[in-house]
Write an enzyme that holds these catalytic residues in place. Sequence first.
Site, short mmCIF file in Angstrom:
data_model
loop_
_atom_site.label_atom_id
_atom_site.label_comp_id
_atom_site.label_asym_id
_atom_site.label_seq_id
_atom_site.Cartn_x
_atom_site.Cartn_y
_atom_site.Cartn_z
N LYS A 1 -36.07 -33.47 -20.48
CA LYS A 1 -34.66 -33.59 -20.13
C LYS A 1 -34.29 -32.50 -19.13
CE LYS A 1 -30.29 -32.77 -22.43
NZ LYS A 1 -29.62 -32.75 -23.73
N SER B 1 -35.77 -44.92 -6.18
CA SER B 1 -36.28 -43.76 -6.89
C SER B 1 -35.25 -42.64 -6.95
CB SER B 1 -37.57 -43.22 -6.27
OG SER B 1 -37.27 -42.61 -5.03
N THR C 1 -34.72 -45.39 -13.26
CA THR C 1 -35.46 -45.44 -12.01
C THR C 1 -36.74 -44.65 -12.22
OG1 THR C 1 -35.30 -45.18 -9.59
CG2 THR C 1 -34.25 -43.48 -10.94
N TYR C 2 -37.39 -44.20 -11.15
CA TYR C 2 -38.59 -43.38 -11.31
C TYR C 2 -38.45 -42.12 -10.45
CZ TYR C 2 -40.05 -45.56 -6.90
OH TYR C 2 -40.10 -46.01 -5.61
N GLY D 1 -31.94 -45.81 -2.93
CA GLY D 1 -31.89 -47.25 -3.14
C GLY D 1 -30.73 -47.62 -4.05
N ALA D 2 -30.98 -48.55 -4.98
CA ALA D 2 -29.91 -49.03 -5.87
C ALA D 2 -29.29 -47.91 -6.69
CB ALA D 2 -30.47 -50.11 -6.80
N ALA D 3 -30.07 -46.87 -7.00
CA ALA D 3 -29.54 -45.73 -7.78
C ALA D 3 -28.38 -45.05 -7.05
CB ALA D 3 -30.64 -44.72 -8.07
#
Length: 126
Positions: free
Chosen positions: A9, A25, A57-58, A73-75
């Site tokens: 975390k 990502s 995401t990664y 991107g989408a994040a």
Amino acid sequence: MQLTLLKSKIHRATVTESDLEYEGSCAIDADLLEAAGLHPYERVEIYNLTNGERFATYAIRAEAGSGTLSMNGAAAHKAGVGHQVILCAYCGLSAEEAAEHEPRIVWVDQANRIRRTHGERPEDAA
């Protein structure tokens, strides 16, 4: 039986960049990746404290010492520059492994510099 436990975390990090055109990502300062025990391309759950969004995401590696936390991107739709987020990764463990497991937790300041890590007393932190 496998149990899913918190592995890593990064607590209250600040998003520094947002790039909608990138393929996807979350770029994370390499120092934070190492301190949290996260690997490039590992799945991360992101909890946005600013707007309540939760998404996966990664991780990818950003320059060490840069303080970078970039949503790509989408994040980038879910977390913008200046947002406060918590990044978590989870792992599957047997009941025996879970009994001994301790997650790696990293607390950061507003510039995404490490304040302290799990097991370190606040007065020991730099």
